[in-house]
Design a protein around this motif. Structure first.
Motif, short mmCIF file in Angstrom:
data_model
loop_
_atom_site.label_atom_id
_atom_site.label_comp_id
_atom_site.label_asym_id
_atom_site.label_seq_id
_atom_site.Cartn_x
_atom_site.Cartn_y
_atom_site.Cartn_z
N ILE A 171 0.87 -1.21 -0.14
CA ILE A 171 -0.11 -0.01 0.06
C ILE A 171 0.83 1.15 -0.04
O ILE A 171 1.72 1.45 0.95
CB ILE A 171 -0.83 -0.11 1.19
N ASN A 172 0.85 1.95 -0.95
CA ASN A 172 1.72 3.16 -1.20
C ASN A 172 3.21 2.77 -1.18
O ASN A 172 3.96 3.43 -0.29
CB ASN A 172 1.34 4.20 -0.30
N ASN A 173 3.38 1.76 -1.63
CA ASN A 173 4.94 1.09 -1.65
C ASN A 173 5.34 0.77 -0.41
O ASN A 173 6.63 0.60 -0.03
CB ASN A 173 5.79 2.12 -2.12
N VAL A 174 4.57 0.27 0.59
CA VAL A 174 4.75 -0.05 1.74
C VAL A 174 4.15 -1.53 1.98
O VAL A 174 3.08 -1.85 1.69
CB VAL A 174 4.40 0.74 3.17
N SER A 175 5.01 -2.69 2.54
CA SER A 175 4.54 -4.05 2.43
C SER A 175 3.49 -4.04 3.47
O SER A 175 3.67 -3.60 4.60
CB SER A 175 5.63 -4.97 2.61
N THR A 176 2.45 -4.85 3.19
CA THR A 176 1.37 -5.10 4.22
C THR A 176 0.96 -6.42 4.29
O THR A 176 1.40 -7.17 3.26
CB THR A 176 0.29 -4.15 4.08
N SER A 177 0.23 -7.03 5.49
CA SER A 177 -0.04 -8.21 5.48
C SER A 177 -1.08 -8.36 6.33
O SER A 177 -1.67 -7.34 6.97
CB SER A 177 1.11 -9.12 6.15
N GLY B 115 -3.43 -9.09 9.78
CA GLY B 115 -3.23 -9.03 11.31
C GLY B 115 -3.02 -10.27 12.14
O GLY B 115 -2.78 -10.33 13.26
N ASN B 116 -3.15 -11.46 11.34
CA ASN B 116 -3.27 -12.77 11.96
C ASN B 116 -1.72 -13.50 11.82
O ASN B 116 -1.85 -14.97 12.13
CB ASN B 116 -4.31 -13.65 11.50
N GLY B 117 -0.92 -12.98 11.49
CA GLY B 117 0.45 -13.63 11.26
C GLY B 117 0.89 -14.18 9.97
O GLY B 117 1.88 -14.70 9.90
N GLY B 118 -0.16 -14.48 9.03
CA GLY B 118 -0.12 -14.99 7.93
C GLY B 118 0.34 -13.98 6.73
O GLY B 118 0.67 -12.85 6.81
N ARG B 119 0.59 -14.37 5.44
CA ARG B 119 1.10 -13.67 4.32
C ARG B 119 -0.08 -13.01 3.62
O ARG B 119 -0.16 -12.36 2.81
CB ARG B 119 1.93 -14.21 3.59
N ASP B 120 -1.27 -13.56 3.98
CA ASP B 120 -2.42 -13.26 3.31
C ASP B 120 -3.00 -12.02 3.49
O ASP B 120 -2.65 -11.51 4.76
CB ASP B 120 -3.58 -14.31 3.42
N VAL B 121 -3.59 -11.32 2.66
CA VAL B 121 -4.32 -10.01 2.87
C VAL B 121 -5.68 -9.95 2.72
O VAL B 121 -5.94 -10.61 1.55
CB VAL B 121 -3.63 -8.70 2.02
N ASN B 122 -6.64 -9.71 3.50
CA ASN B 122 -8.06 -9.62 3.35
C ASN B 122 -8.31 -8.21 2.74
O ASN B 122 -8.50 -6.94 3.29
CB ASN B 122 -8.83 -9.57 4.47
N PHE B 123 -8.60 -8.31 1.23
CA PHE B 123 -8.84 -7.14 0.41
C PHE B 123 -10.28 -6.27 0.74
O PHE B 123 -10.48 -5.35 0.40
CB PHE B 123 -8.68 -7.30 -0.91
N ASP B 124 -11.04 -7.16 1.42
CA ASP B 124 -12.60 -6.60 1.83
C ASP B 124 -12.39 -5.58 2.98
O ASP B 124 -13.32 -4.59 3.03
CB ASP B 124 -13.32 -7.58 2.51
N ILE B 125 -11.30 -5.03 3.54
CA ILE B 125 -11.22 -4.05 4.49
C ILE B 125 -10.86 -2.74 3.88
O ILE B 125 -10.84 -1.81 4.31
CB ILE B 125 -10.02 -4.55 5.57
N PHE B 126 -10.47 -2.81 2.54
CA PHE B 126 -10.12 -1.60 1.82
C PHE B 126 -11.50 -0.96 1.17
O PHE B 126 -11.97 -1.71 0.33
CB PHE B 126 -9.23 -1.82 0.77
N ALA B 127 -11.48 0.33 1.48
CA ALA B 127 -12.78 1.02 0.65
C ALA B 127 -12.60 1.56 -0.51
O ALA B 127 -11.37 2.03 -0.71
CB ALA B 127 -13.16 2.16 1.58
N SER B 128 -13.18 1.07 -1.72
CA SER B 128 -12.76 1.51 -2.94
C SER B 128 -12.85 2.83 -2.99
O SER B 128 -12.10 3.29 -4.06
CB SER B 128 -13.89 0.86 -3.89
N GLU B 129 -13.56 3.80 -2.44
CA GLU B 129 -13.17 5.22 -2.64
C GLU B 129 -12.14 5.68 -2.54
O GLU B 129 -11.73 6.80 -2.84
CB GLU B 129 -14.54 5.83 -1.75
N LEU B 130 -11.34 5.05 -1.58
CA LEU B 130 -9.78 5.28 -0.99
C LEU B 130 -8.85 5.10 -1.90
O LEU B 130 -7.68 5.52 -2.02
CB LEU B 130 -9.70 5.30 0.35
N ILE B 131 -9.05 4.06 -3.00
CA ILE B 131 -7.99 3.40 -3.61
C ILE B 131 -7.98 4.36 -5.25
O ILE B 131 -9.04 4.43 -5.89
CB ILE B 131 -8.45 2.13 -3.96
#
Length: 93
Positions: A3-9, A11-27
């Motif tokens: 996200i904006n060139n910063v790695s994210t993962s 919150g449960n310790g895995g490498r997966d990302v839940n894309f449902d948490i991102f609001a489409s209006e902000l992308i």
């Protein structure tokens, strides 16, 4: 995922990302790189999903965007709200 060139993962310790948490209006944009390059951060298995959020001066004039959603759960008989908003004002002077 970045996200904006910063790695994210997640919150449960895995490498997966839940894309449902991102609001489409902000992308502002999403780029999917299927093959890693030397410039990418190490540790990716197959590729990168690069998310860029809206930044100052991306919009001309005044812009207001809002989104409201709700999900009703029959078992708990509660509604879980989800809302997001973006307000931008760009003046030439």
């Amino acid at each position: 995922t970045t996200i904006n060139n910063v790695s994210t993962s997640s919150g449960n310790g895995g490498r997966d990302v839940n894309f449902d948490i991102f609001a489409s209006e902000l992308i502002q944009s999403i780029t999917v790189k299927k093959s890693p390059t030397a410039a990418d951060e190490e540790g990716g298995v197959a590729g990168v999903v690069a998310i860029q959020t809206a930044r100052p001066f991306d919009y001309s004039g005044t812009r207001a965007i809002a989104s409201v959603e709700g999900a009703y759960n029959d078992l708990s008989e509660k509604t879980d709200p989800r809302y997001s908003f973006l307000i931008s004002k760009n003046q030439d002077d």
